[in-house]
Design a protein around this motif. Sequence first.
Motif, PDB file in Angstrom:
ATOM      1  N   GLU A  50      21.900  69.508  65.115  1.00 31.80           N
ATOM      2  CA  GLU A  50      22.273  70.302  63.944  1.00 31.80           C
ATOM      3  C   GLU A  50      21.895  69.591  62.649  1.00 31.80           C
ATOM      4  N   LYS A  51      22.139  68.291  62.606  1.00 32.77           N
ATOM      5  CA  LYS A  51      21.972  67.550  61.358  1.00 32.77           C
ATOM      6  C   LYS A  51      20.519  67.233  61.065  1.00 32.77           C
ATOM      7  N   PHE A  52      19.734  67.006  62.114  1.00 34.27           N
ATOM      8  CA  PHE A  52      18.360  66.553  61.896  1.00 34.27           C
ATOM      9  C   PHE A  52      17.319  67.528  62.440  1.00 34.27           C
ATOM     10  N   HIS A  53      17.777  68.726  62.769  1.00 36.90           N
ATOM     11  CA  HIS A  53      16.879  69.850  63.075  1.00 36.90           C
ATOM     12  C   HIS A  53      15.860  69.518  64.168  1.00 36.90           C
ATOM     13  N   ASP A  54      16.359  68.975  65.254  1.00 35.62           N
ATOM     14  CA  ASP A  54      15.505  68.690  66.410  1.00 35.62           C
ATOM     15  C   ASP A  54      15.942  69.586  67.563  1.00 35.62           C
ATOM     16  N   PHE A  55      14.995  69.947  68.417  1.00 39.17           N
ATOM     17  CA  PHE A  55      15.319  70.792  69.564  1.00 39.17           C
ATOM     18  C   PHE A  55      15.672  69.967  70.796  1.00 39.17           C
ATOM     19  N   GLU A  56      15.276  68.700  70.787  1.00 35.05           N
ATOM     20  CA  GLU A  56      15.529  67.839  71.940  1.00 35.05           C
ATOM     21  C   GLU A  56      16.673  66.882  71.659  1.00 35.05           C
ATOM     22  N   ASN A  57      17.343  66.459  72.723  1.00 34.95           N
ATOM     23  CA  ASN A  57      18.357  65.423  72.578  1.00 34.95           C
ATOM     24  C   ASN A  57      17.686  64.112  72.192  1.00 34.95           C
ATOM     25  N   PRO A  58      18.389  63.241  71.482  1.00 34.02           N
ATOM     26  CA  PRO A  58      17.784  61.955  71.118  1.00 34.02           C
ATOM     27  C   PRO A  58      17.591  61.069  72.347  1.00 34.02           C
TER      28      PRO A  58
END
Length: 643
Positions: free
Chosen positions: A271-279
Motif C-alpha cells: 500500500e505504502k510503496f505501490h508494489d504488486f509483489e511482497n518484499p
Amino acid sequence: HNSFFIEFKKGRSAMETKEFKAESKRLLEMMINSIYTHREIFLRELISNASDAMDKLYYRSLTADVTGVSREDFTIQLTADKDNRILTLEDNGIGMTKEELESNLGTIAKSGSLAFKKENEAKEDVDIIGQFGVGFYSAFMVADCVRVESRAFGADEAFCWESHGAAGYTVEPCEKEGHGTRIILHIKPNADDENYDEFLEPYRLQALVKKYSDYIRYPIKMEMERSRLKEGSDSEYETYTEVETLNSMVPLWKKNKSELTEEDYNAFYKEKFHDFENPARVIHSSTEGAATYNALLFIPARAPYNYYSRDYEKGLQLYASGVLIMDKCADLLPDHFSFVKGLVDSQDLSLNISREMLQHDRQLKIIASRLEKKIKSELLSMLENDREKYETFFKNFGLQLKYGVYNEFGRNKDVLKDLLLFYSSTEKKPVTFAEYVSRMKEGQTCIYYACGQSVEKIEKLPQTELVRDKGYEILYLTEDVDEFALKVLHDLDGKEFKSVSAGDLDLDTPEEKEEEQKQQEENKDLFAFMTEALDGKVQTVRLSRRLKTHPVCLASAGELSLEMEKVLNAMPTDNKVKAERVLEVNESHPIFATLTALYETDKEKLKTYSQLLYAQALLIEGMSVEDPVEFSNQICGLMAEQK
C-alpha cells in the motif's frame, strides 16, 4: 459559519486591527511564499498543532489536579463547506486564552509548543511536534482569511483571532462551547495556475491526511459521502453521509515485532510503496542512544522498471514523531543501497523552519551510518540462510552493488565486497569471493577472472585454456562494470585479481619459462616482422603459453584491458582509448609452422596472414574488425588460391 462568511465578505471587523509584532508584512509574505515548497502541507501543519494542543492537555492532566480529561475523548474534526469555500478544523485540546492568542498568533515565529517542551524537558513521554511557530501561517497559502476561535481549558470565555494576512489581526470575544480550538479558513478563489478548489474536496483532504498525518495519535474525522443500493432495489443507488476516521493513528513501525505478522508487513509495503509483489526482506528496527529512531525498511523482490535510469529517485520517507516530513530523504541511503524502500521516524533530527528540510547534523549521519550497517547485515543473513532468494535479489540489484564498489574511488569497497557474486567456471553457479578463496589450490596467489558478453562466450575464450588446464577456478565477468570494480578492489586479503588475458599469468614452472624464453629468442625475427606488418595495431607479437588448441589470441600489456577498452569506447564521448595489445601465437598449432615457413619463402603472404590472424583475434574478443572490406578481400584471396 455563515456569520464568519458574511463578515469576511464585508471585509471589516468590529475591533481595531492590530499589527503583527514581527517585522511585519515582508516576513509573513516570505513565510507564505518561500518557506514551504507545497501548498498542501498547510493541512499537515494545522493538524500537528491540534495534536500538540491535545497532548498539552493530556500532560497537564497527568501533572496537575485536573479531572474529566481522557485521551480517548480527544479528536480532530474536519469540515468542508464547498458552497461558502470554508474549511474548518476543530480540536478539543487545551485551547488558548486571549493573551495566548495574541502571543502565539500575533508574534510570527513564536512557538507555544516549543515553550511547553522546554518547560517539560525533564519529563518522559513529552513528544510535541511543533517547534518553530510558523506552521500556522502556512494556512495563508490557501486562505485569504483565517479565523481562530479558542477557549482555554477551564476558562469561562472564548476569544477569536482573525486575520486577512500581513495587514494585521483582530482579537475579540466569541461564542464557543467547550475547550479547544476551531480554525476556519476561507479558501482563496482559483487562479490561472492554482486550483484551490481541491482543498474543499473531501477525498482530496482524506488523501492529504493519509499522506502526511496518518499516524497522528488522535482520530481525525470528517463527514464523507457514500452511496448504496436503495432498499428493495437491485439497480438504484442513494447517497448518504457518515463520519469516518481518516487516519490509522498507530504507526506500524512503533508496534512490537511480536504483534505483527508477515501479512501485516506485506500489506503495509504494497500500500505504502505501490508494489504488486511482497518484499524480499523486511528490516524492522528500533534504536536508542546517540540517535533515537524507528526504521521500517524493505528490500523489493524486483527492480522497478526505471531503477537503472536517471528518473529513479532514491530515499526513505522521513517522519518526525509520526508526521511525514519528507517523502524521499536521499541522505539516509547510500547510493549502493538505493534500492531499499521504507521509512525512518525520529524525534532527534534537527529540521529547518519549514519542517520540510533537514539540517545536516550529527544525528542524521549517525542514522544513515547505522542503516547502512543494518542493511548489509540483513543482506549477509539472506546470503547465508536463503541463498536462492539472495541470488534472485542479486540478479535485480547486484549491478548497483558493483557500481558501489567502483564509485568514489572505492570508498565503499570494504562494505560491499562480501555481497558480490560472480559465476564460477568450476561450480557452474554464482559464488562469493570467500567461497572462491576457500577452494584455492595450494600455492595459488591470484584470483583469476575472464570477461565477456555471456558465460557461454567466456567458456570459449582461448585465453582460459591454460588456467583451466592448470585446474584453477575462473570467475566470469559479464557486465560492463565488473572489471572496473575488481580493479578498484585490486586484491582480496593479499590475493590479487588477475585477468586470464593479462600479459603474464605467472603459471609456468621455471623450466617452462626458460624454454619459452629460448623459443621466443629463436623466433624474434619472425615476430618482429609480424609486429611491423600490423603497423602499430599491436605492441608486439610473441609466443603464447596460455593457448592449447586455438592458434591465436589477444592479450593486454598494461593496466587497461581489452574489455575496459570496449566499455569506455562505447560511451558517448570523443575521448577514445586503446589498450596495449599483444598478439599471442600458439607454437603447437599447425599455423605456426606455416608462419615460420612463409618468413623464409613469402614475406608478402606472411604479412597477409599476420593481418588475418589479428582480425581473427579481434573477432574472438567480440571486437570489430577495423577494415571489414580488406578482411573480406584477404579471405577471398586465400580461397582463390585453392583452385
